[in-house]
Motif scaffolding. Structure first.
Motif, PDB file in Angstrom:
ATOM      1  N   ASN A 168       3.793   5.855  -3.095  1.00  0.00           N
ATOM      2  CA  ASN A 168       5.448   6.159  -3.267  1.00  0.00           C
ATOM      3  C   ASN A 168       5.731   6.473  -4.675  1.00  0.00           C
ATOM      4  O   ASN A 168       6.720   6.786  -5.216  1.00  0.00           O
ATOM      5  N   ASP A 169       4.569   5.127  -5.594  1.00  0.00           N
ATOM      6  CA  ASP A 169       5.323   4.725  -6.637  1.00  0.00           C
ATOM      7  C   ASP A 169       6.222   3.990  -6.730  1.00  0.00           C
ATOM      8  O   ASP A 169       6.828   3.243  -8.112  1.00  0.00           O
ATOM      9  N   CYS A 170       7.072   3.292  -6.656  1.00  0.00           N
ATOM     10  CA  CYS A 170       8.190   2.611  -6.009  1.00  0.00           C
ATOM     11  C   CYS A 170       7.386   1.248  -6.728  1.00  0.00           C
ATOM     12  O   CYS A 170       7.794   0.598  -7.047  1.00  0.00           O
ATOM     13  N   ILE A 171       6.645   0.283  -6.403  1.00  0.00           N
ATOM     14  CA  ILE A 171       5.687  -0.130  -7.001  1.00  0.00           C
ATOM     15  C   ILE A 171       5.608  -0.372  -8.229  1.00  0.00           C
ATOM     16  O   ILE A 171       5.560  -1.422  -9.144  1.00  0.00           O
ATOM     17  N   PHE A 172       5.908   0.440  -8.964  1.00  0.00           N
ATOM     18  CA  PHE A 172       6.191   0.395 -10.383  1.00  0.00           C
ATOM     19  C   PHE A 172       7.828   0.860 -10.643  1.00  0.00           C
ATOM     20  O   PHE A 172       8.310   0.872 -12.244  1.00  0.00           O
ATOM     21  N   ASP A 173       8.665   0.350  -9.944  1.00  0.00           N
ATOM     22  CA  ASP A 173       9.752   0.511 -10.818  1.00  0.00           C
ATOM     23  C   ASP A 173       9.899  -0.959 -11.069  1.00  0.00           C
ATOM     24  O   ASP A 173       9.868  -2.145 -10.964  1.00  0.00           O
ATOM     25  N   LYS A 174      10.883  -0.879 -11.996  1.00  0.00           N
ATOM     26  CA  LYS A 174      11.329  -1.850 -12.597  1.00  0.00           C
ATOM     27  C   LYS A 174      13.106  -2.803 -13.040  1.00  0.00           C
ATOM     28  O   LYS A 174      14.191  -1.875 -13.160  1.00  0.00           O
ATOM     29  N   PHE A 175      13.229  -3.295 -12.038  1.00  0.00           N
ATOM     30  CA  PHE A 175      14.104  -4.010 -11.748  1.00  0.00           C
ATOM     31  C   PHE A 175      14.947  -5.128 -12.818  1.00  0.00           C
ATOM     32  O   PHE A 175      13.299  -5.698 -13.484  1.00  0.00           O
ATOM     33  N   GLU A 176      15.553  -5.059 -12.747  1.00  0.00           N
ATOM     34  CA  GLU A 176      16.240  -6.358 -14.525  1.00  0.00           C
ATOM     35  C   GLU A 176      16.851  -6.990 -13.240  1.00  0.00           C
ATOM     36  O   GLU A 176      16.945  -7.397 -11.828  1.00  0.00           O
ATOM     37  N   CYS A 232       0.728  -1.421   0.285  1.00  0.00           N
ATOM     38  CA  CYS A 232       0.221  -0.251   0.264  1.00  0.00           C
ATOM     39  C   CYS A 232       0.373   1.649   0.039  1.00  0.00           C
ATOM     40  O   CYS A 232       0.979   2.580  -0.757  1.00  0.00           O
ATOM     41  N   SER A 233       1.359   1.238   0.797  1.00  0.00           N
ATOM     42  CA  SER A 233       2.772   2.186   1.011  1.00  0.00           C
ATOM     43  C   SER A 233       3.921   2.591  -0.370  1.00  0.00           C
ATOM     44  O   SER A 233       3.961   3.773  -0.843  1.00  0.00           O
ATOM     45  N   LEU A 234       4.161   1.259  -0.688  1.00  0.00           N
ATOM     46  CA  LEU A 234       4.902   1.320  -1.797  1.00  0.00           C
ATOM     47  C   LEU A 234       3.890   1.792  -3.242  1.00  0.00           C
ATOM     48  O   LEU A 234       4.820   2.347  -3.870  1.00  0.00           O
ATOM     49  N   TYR A 235       2.703   1.870  -3.076  1.00  0.00           N
ATOM     50  CA  TYR A 235       1.780   2.348  -4.291  1.00  0.00           C
ATOM     51  C   TYR A 235       1.897   3.797  -4.735  1.00  0.00           C
ATOM     52  O   TYR A 235       1.920   4.353  -5.441  1.00  0.00           O
TER      53      TYR A 235
END
Length: 420
Positions: free
Chosen positions: A312-320, A307-310
């Protein structure tokens, strides 16, 4: 501007390229071992730096095109020079990196300072000679592949035929010939006739390491499609469709977002592929489409924090994610400058941290542990004190040796196996 946005070793592993948000490419070269410094092998020093892309403005759409380098891909070395492809959101460039350590002297038509001489005063013919000079590394753009993508480019991948490559944006994948810049072939197009019906986008794409007709692309719905270019010119019908059935008991508001695949990579052997979604890394056997053969949890302790990652937009981070040279281990990044390594044979995993405090030369990295609740042990770090601004999205593994490159925001860390 100096936030690193991509990291890539070349085929031999002697060169390491990084691209950053300011459109620059920095290439590091590995030092050769010398008798005087026996342990210096493995140290990478700056070899060349050049500005690959500049910020542009699309006047038709009133859009700024940022200069950030999204991907770098090396071409196999054919001669003394090195070639790499770099791309921002719209334009792909082929760069040649070459060395010069000699210069010509004794021209007939110009003086040593470069001024042209009067042709009537030239009475004798001189043969120019090559004189040694300080080593210069030059980067020059050989080809510019532009105007083929309406949306932002997220992947480029060089084919095993070494003549063609693909570039993928949110809705289309194009096939290019390295010699031809004014046209490309559209091989995948998932754009619906009515954009309101759009349900998924392409997130990553790549060619098979040995079969030049096979490529895969992943989607924001957590599926992977494998296509064979022999079947038809437009690969809208896939040959294989990889999807793991969802567990209905764990369904939540965030299920769709966290199932989006941020990276897909074939193993060096070509038998497996690996995908990274928000919480896990999955290894798929190309012969089995209904579920992955291995699943590794990267940071399962974040499931309660979605919920908090959503927010602060971190939930959209693109990890390789990346394979080691023998496909026996995989690596991917996490938050708090942590990165994770998984040994596929022993099923052991480790969390390491890339930070200035613990990265003195030749220092051994200590494993880190995250505690999720209850009593915190001495060396553990609590989930609530993780720094989500420090994230490792981009990592690379040397093609033969245990040398890894880890990009933590604007710092590049290079670690290697302990040498006794």
């Amino acid at each position: 501007a100096d936030i690193i946005s991509t990291v890539e070793f070349n085929y031999s592993g002697d060169l390491l390229a990084t691209g950053d948000k300011g459109g620059r490419v920095v290439i590091f070269q590995r030092e050769q071992e010398s008798k005087s410094r026996p342990h210096s092998r493995g140290e990478y020093n700056v070899y060349s730096t050049f500005q690959s892309h500049e910020p542009e403005f699309d006047y038709l759409k009133s859009l700024e095109i940022e200069e950030k380098i999204n991907k770098i891909r090396w071409l196999p070395q054919q001669n003394a020079a090195h070639f790499l492809l770099s791309t921002n959101d719209k334009t792909i460039k082929l760069w040649k990196i070459s060395e010069r350590d000699k210069r010509a002297e004794g021209y007939n038509l110009k003086d040593e300072d470069g001024r042209l001489r009067d042709p009537f005063r030239i009475t004798a013919l001189r043969v120019p000679i090559l004189k040694p000079m300080d080593l210069m590394v030059e980067a020059s753009p050989r080809r510019i592949f532009a105007n083929a993508h309406t949306y932002h480019i997220n992947s480029i991948s060089v084919n095993s035929d070494h003549e063609t490559y693909l570039s993928a944006d949110d809705l289309r994948i194009n096939l290019w010939h390295l010699e031809i810049t004014d046209r490309s072939f559209n091989i995948v197009d998932i754009k619906p006739a009515n954009m309101e019906e759009l349900t998924e986008v392409i997130t990553a794409a790549g060619f098979h390491p040995h079969q030049c007709n096979v490529f895969v692309y992943s989607s924001s719905k957590g599926t992977i499609r494998l296509c064979d270019m022999r079947s038809s010119a437009l690969c809208d019908r896939h040959s294989k469709f990889f999807e793991e059935p969802e567990d209905p008991s764990s369904r939540s508001f965030f299920s769709e977002i966290i199932s989006s695949i941020s990276d897909v990579n074939f193993s060096h052997s070509g038998r497996y592929m690996m995908t990274r979604d928000y919480l896990s890394v999955k290894v798929w056997d190309l012969n089995m489409e209904n579920r992955p053969v291995e699943t590794y949890q990267v940071h399962e302790y974040l499931r309660s924090k979605l919920c908090s990652l959503y927010e602060n937009d971190c939930i959209f981070d693109k990890f390789e994610c990346c394979w080691n040279g023998s496909d026996s281990a995989i690596m991917t990044g996490s938050y708090n400058n942590f990165f994770r390594m998984f040994d596929r044979n022993t099923r052991r995993d480790i969390t390491l941290e890339a930070s200035r405090e613990n990265s003195k030369p030749r220092a051994v990295l200590k494993p880190r542990k995250v505690c999720t609740g209850g009593k915190r042990k001495k060396d553990e770090i609590s989930v609530d004190s993780l720094d989500f601004n420090k994230k490792i999205l981009h990592t690379a593994w040397h093609p033969v040796e245990n040398v890894i490159a880890v990009a933590a925001t604007n710092n590049l860390y290079i670690f290697q196996d302990k040498i006794n």
